[in-house]
Design an enzyme around this catalytic site. Structure first.
Site, PDB file in Angstrom:
ATOM      1  CE  LYS A 178       1.380  -1.251   6.670  1.00 35.38           C
ATOM      2  NZ  LYS A 178       1.867  -2.576   6.322  1.00 35.38           N
ATOM      3  N   GLY A 208       2.295  -6.084   9.462  1.00 37.33           N
ATOM      4  CA  GLY A 208       0.963  -6.616   9.180  1.00 37.33           C
ATOM      5  C   GLY A 208       0.375  -5.967   7.954  1.00 37.33           C
ATOM      6  N   GLY A 210      -1.615  -3.833   5.266  1.00 39.35           N
ATOM      7  CA  GLY A 210      -1.953  -2.421   5.106  1.00 39.35           C
ATOM      8  C   GLY A 210      -3.427  -2.177   5.320  1.00 39.35           C
ATOM      9  CB  SER A 211      -6.398  -3.940   4.000  1.00 38.98           C
ATOM     10  OG  SER A 211      -5.958  -5.242   4.361  1.00 38.98           O
ATOM     11  CB  SER A 213      -1.802  -2.875  11.340  1.00 38.44           C
ATOM     12  OG  SER A 213      -1.052  -3.420  10.297  1.00 38.44           O
ATOM     13  N   GLY A 214      -2.443  -0.893   8.831  1.00 38.77           N
ATOM     14  CA  GLY A 214      -2.130   0.358   8.123  1.00 38.77           C
ATOM     15  C   GLY A 214      -3.328   1.287   8.140  1.00 38.77           C
ATOM     16  CD  GLU A 252       8.910  11.658  -1.333  1.00 40.35           C
ATOM     17  OE1 GLU A 252       8.718  11.698  -2.565  1.00 40.35           O
ATOM     18  OE2 GLU A 252       9.781  12.340  -0.767  1.00 40.35           O
ATOM     19  CB  CYS A 286       8.376   6.193  -6.851  1.00 42.07           C
ATOM     20  SG  CYS A 286       9.865   6.612  -5.949  1.00 42.07           S
ATOM     21  CD  GLU A 383       4.212   4.111 -10.243  1.00 49.68           C
ATOM     22  OE1 GLU A 383       3.205   4.001  -9.518  1.00 49.68           O
ATOM     23  OE2 GLU A 383       5.268   4.642  -9.881  1.00 49.68           O
TER      24      GLU A 383
HETATM   25  P1  NAP Z   1       0.816   0.760  -1.558  1.00 47.10           P
HETATM   26  O1  NAP Z   1      -0.122  -0.333  -1.843  1.00 47.10           O
HETATM   27  O2  NAP Z   1       0.310   2.132  -1.562  1.00 47.10           O
HETATM   28  O3  NAP Z   1       1.479   0.400  -0.162  1.00 47.10           O
HETATM   29  C1  NAP Z   1       2.317   1.269   0.524  1.00 47.10           C
HETATM   30  C2  NAP Z   1       2.176   1.016   1.998  1.00 47.10           C
HETATM   31  O4  NAP Z   1       0.840   1.313   2.395  1.00 47.10           O
HETATM   32  C3  NAP Z   1       2.419  -0.437   2.414  1.00 47.10           C
HETATM   33  O5  NAP Z   1       3.008  -0.455   3.683  1.00 47.10           O
HETATM   34  C4  NAP Z   1       1.013  -0.969   2.504  1.00 47.10           C
HETATM   35  O6  NAP Z   1       0.919  -2.096   3.348  1.00 47.10           O
HETATM   36  C5  NAP Z   1       0.286   0.209   3.074  1.00 47.10           C
HETATM   37  N1  NAP Z   1      -1.151   0.215   2.836  1.00 47.10           N
HETATM   38  C6  NAP Z   1      -1.865  -0.435   1.887  1.00 47.10           C
HETATM   39  N2  NAP Z   1      -3.178  -0.159   2.014  1.00 47.10           N
HETATM   40  C7  NAP Z   1      -3.304   0.689   3.065  1.00 47.10           C
HETATM   41  C8  NAP Z   1      -4.397   1.333   3.699  1.00 47.10           C
HETATM   42  N3  NAP Z   1      -5.641   1.173   3.260  1.00 47.10           N
HETATM   43  N4  NAP Z   1      -4.166   2.128   4.755  1.00 47.10           N
HETATM   44  C9  NAP Z   1      -2.906   2.317   5.205  1.00 47.10           C
HETATM   45  N5  NAP Z   1      -1.830   1.722   4.663  1.00 47.10           N
HETATM   46  C10 NAP Z   1      -2.020   0.923   3.593  1.00 47.10           C
HETATM   47  O7  NAP Z   1       2.043   0.808  -2.534  1.00 47.10           O
HETATM   48  P2  NAP Z   1       2.991  -0.402  -2.917  1.00 47.10           P
HETATM   49  O8  NAP Z   1       2.259  -1.156  -3.952  1.00 47.10           O
HETATM   50  O9  NAP Z   1       3.471  -1.109  -1.738  1.00 47.10           O
HETATM   51  O10 NAP Z   1       4.253   0.392  -3.502  1.00 47.10           O
HETATM   52  C11 NAP Z   1       4.338   0.770  -4.825  1.00 47.10           C
HETATM   53  C12 NAP Z   1       3.944   2.213  -5.044  1.00 47.10           C
HETATM   54  O11 NAP Z   1       4.674   3.096  -4.206  1.00 47.10           O
HETATM   55  C13 NAP Z   1       4.199   2.694  -6.426  1.00 47.10           C
HETATM   56  O12 NAP Z   1       3.076   3.372  -6.913  1.00 47.10           O
HETATM   57  C14 NAP Z   1       5.385   3.642  -6.303  1.00 47.10           C
HETATM   58  O13 NAP Z   1       5.483   4.606  -7.274  1.00 47.10           O
HETATM   59  C15 NAP Z   1       5.186   4.190  -4.966  1.00 47.10           C
HETATM   60  N6  NAP Z   1       6.468   4.632  -4.364  1.00 47.10           N
HETATM   61  C16 NAP Z   1       6.749   5.959  -4.302  1.00 47.10           C
HETATM   62  C17 NAP Z   1       7.951   6.400  -3.778  1.00 47.10           C
HETATM   63  C18 NAP Z   1       8.286   7.853  -3.694  1.00 47.10           C
HETATM   64  O14 NAP Z   1       9.246   8.206  -3.060  1.00 47.10           O
HETATM   65  N7  NAP Z   1       7.531   8.733  -4.309  1.00 47.10           N
HETATM   66  C19 NAP Z   1       8.862   5.477  -3.297  1.00 47.10           C
HETATM   67  C20 NAP Z   1       8.557   4.131  -3.373  1.00 47.10           C
HETATM   68  C21 NAP Z   1       7.336   3.729  -3.911  1.00 47.10           C
HETATM   69  P3  NAP Z   1       0.895  -3.588   2.724  1.00 47.10           P
HETATM   70  O15 NAP Z   1       1.977  -3.633   1.713  1.00 47.10           O
HETATM   71  O16 NAP Z   1       1.128  -4.437   3.893  1.00 47.10           O
HETATM   72  O17 NAP Z   1      -0.458  -3.727   2.119  1.00 47.10           O
END
Ligand code: NAP
Ligand code: MG
Length: 490
Positions: A178, A208, A210-211, A213-214, A252, A286, A383
């Site tokens: 996803k 789709g 995250g809230s 399908s995720g 990650e 990140c 962050e």
């Molecule tokens: P995020 O909100 O955690 O979203 C990550 C993924 O999770 C997206 O596909 C998102 O879908 C999905 N998601 C959101 N809510 C969910 C839920 N309740 N259940 C299942 N899946 C869900 O993070 P982001 O804002 O996209 O990305 C930024 C963050 O990622 C930063 O904190 C960054 O540090 C971290 N990051 C870490 C690494 C690493 O390798 N350590 C690499 C890249 C990024 P939607 O976007 O469709 O809501």
């Protein structure tokens, strides 16, 4: 400019199919605000279909030979390479990052990643040992783990897909992937390009929210493993979902990494390293070098030079090959970044450079440095996920190690110095998964990447991730040729 489809369907069981309820989400180019396409907003029934497809595919894919899987990985790498310009343009239009990055980093490193896993699996072997009374042969084999639920973020949509998919294919697993609803296009285009080299159902992509399908995927009973890249908040929930089902999980997550500049550093290298650390990908990294520790005796001069460098950065149209910094992912994120700058100022920090929305547009943020920051300030602990570096003074090695480790995160970090002992001793003392010395944000395949503390669990981009995508089978053979005699009545 890449020709995009007007809408994209889900990729399930080797074919593009509409979401069951027909729901869609609009896709925007963050740099222009223009609507560029639509993606399917998968429902629970779609996730069920994807998991069922992955399960069915696993039953045969698990038995493919290593050579077959290696060949598939090599073919994928070749296809990405042949379509590099196109994929880079798609990524830039969908995400807002500059084309020189999507082409030379995101897409180029993805090619390398698939080739790396194609290579290492050909050299993998199990182990065996003689145990007991010199009569027990123990054989250790690794077997594919099964169906993996993989959730990835918007900051490196294509590269994170590569980081997740290459080990799945290498290990003989199958995936339901996803991508973020903000950035799903490049991985869907990849599926279109590689669908004939991949057996049906080995990779399924559900797009789709995250809230929706995720959330449903992460709790799905049909999964054998979860792999997540994204925020620490959502990552914690993914970990809990895995714990409830007793399946393994790799995470990650976020970071607030320390970039340490000692007074004896090669100053040109250090200036370059600060920029690589916090401006690359608009700071949406990140492992960004977001806390910049500068030793007292060079602090003022170094900051002055850094400010001049930051002012010279070319911010603008991400599709222009000369652009050095593009758009943040959306307006909301850009505003959130500026709010952090304001919080920093309230806490007593000074804006050394930048601090505003750029004249390039409302989703663009100026390369920014906050000076006179203390490590206990909110802007040094949270962050920001934007091109905002905070500058912190330090006196000596002991102090900077203490400050660098005073963070709930531990993902990246760097040390700039000409003193080899100081470099290595500082690197070893840092509570973090990756330390660069005299460089920043290099992420080649072949070196383990992942976090200490709240930055995650597991290491990717190295063959050791295969341990997370496989499980161990131990076979033990009695070579004595006679009964143990343990229950003989004497
Ligand atoms: P995020 O909100 O955690 O979203 C990550 C993924 O999770 C997206 O596909 C998102 O879908 C999905 N998601 C959101 N809510 C969910 C839920 N309740 N259940 C299942 N899946 C869900 O993070 P982001 O804002 O996209 O990305 C930024 C963050 O990622 C930063 O904190 C960054 O540090 C971290 N990051 C870490 C690494 C690493 O390798 N350590 C690499 C890249 C990024 P939607 O976007 O469709 O809501
Ligand atoms: Mg977009």
């Amino acid at each position: 400019m890449a020709n995009l489809q007007s809408s994209y369907d889900l990729f399930i069981d080797g074919a593009f199919i509409k979401a069951e309820n027909g729901a869609v989400l609009d896709v925007f180019n963050p740099a222009t605000g223009e609507k560029i396409s639509q993606i399917a907003d998968a429902s629970e029934a779609d996730v069920d279909r994807a998991v069922a497809s992955a399960r069915k595919a696993f039953e045969s894919f698990r038995h493919t030979t290593t050579a077959t899987r290696s060949e598939i990985l090599l073919k994928i790498a070749d296809i990405i390479e042949q379509n590099a310009q196109f994929l880079a343009e798609v990524e830039t239009m969908d995400n807002g990052k500059p084309i020189r990055e999507t082409l030379n980093v995101d897409v180029a490193l993805s090619v390398e990643h698939f080739r790396y896993f194609a290579g290492v699996i050909m050299g993998e072997e199990g182990s065996s040992n003689i145990l007991g009374n010199n009569n027990l042969l123990s054989i250790v084999l690794r077997e594919p783990i099964g169906v993996v639920g993989q959730i990835i973020p918007w900051n490196f949509p294509f590269l994170m897909a590569a980081w997740k998919l290459a080990p799945v294919i290498a290990a003989g697993d199958t995936s339901v992937l996803k991508p973020s609803s903000e950035t799903s296009l490049s991985v869907l285009e990849l599926m279109r390009l590689i669908k004939d080299v991949l057996p049906k159902g080995v990779v399924n992509v559900i797009t789709g929210r995250g809230s929706k399908s995720g959330e449903y995927l992460k709790n799905h009973e049909g999964l054998d493993k979860l792999a997540f890249t994204g925020s620490t908040t959502v990552g914690r929930d993914v970990g809990l979902a895995a714990a409830k089902r007793i399946i393994p999980v790799t995470l990650e997550l976020g970071g607030k990494s320390a970039n340490i500049i000692y007074a004896d550093a090669d100053i040109q290298k250090a200036l370059d390293g600060v920029m690589l650390g916090i401006l690359f990908n608009q700071g949406q990294v990140c492992c960004a070098g977001s806390r910049i520790f500068v030793q007292d005796e060079i602090y003022d001069k170094f900051v002055e030079k850094l400010v001049a460098k930051f002012k010279s950065v070319k911010v603008g149209n991400p599709l222009d090959p000369s652009t050095q910094m593009g758009s943040q992912i959306n307006e909301k994120q850009a505003k959130k970044i500026i709010e952090y700058v304001e919080i920093g100022v309230k806490e007593g920090a000074k804006i050394a450079v930048g601090g505003k929305i750029s004249s390039a547009g409302k989703t663009f943020v100026e390369p920014t440095l906050l000076s006179e920051v203390r490590n206990d300030m909110c802007v040094a602990q949270e962050e920001i996920f934007g091109p905002v570096g905070v500058l912190i003074r330090f006196k000596d090695e002991a102090e900077v190690i203490k400050l660098a480790n005073d963070s709930k995160y531990g993902l990246g970090g760097a040390v700039f110095t000409r003193d080899i002992n100081k470099a290595l001793n500082t690197a070893r003392a840092m509570e973090t998964g990756r330390v660069w010395i005299n460089t920043y944000n290099q992420i080649p395949a072949g070196a383990p990447f992942g976090g200490y503390k709240e930055s995650g669990i597991g290491r990717e981009t190295h063959k050791m991730i295969l341990n997370h995508y496989t499980q161990v089978k131990n076979i033990m053979i009695d070579l004595s040729g006679k009964p143990s005699g343990f229950y003989e009545v004497k």
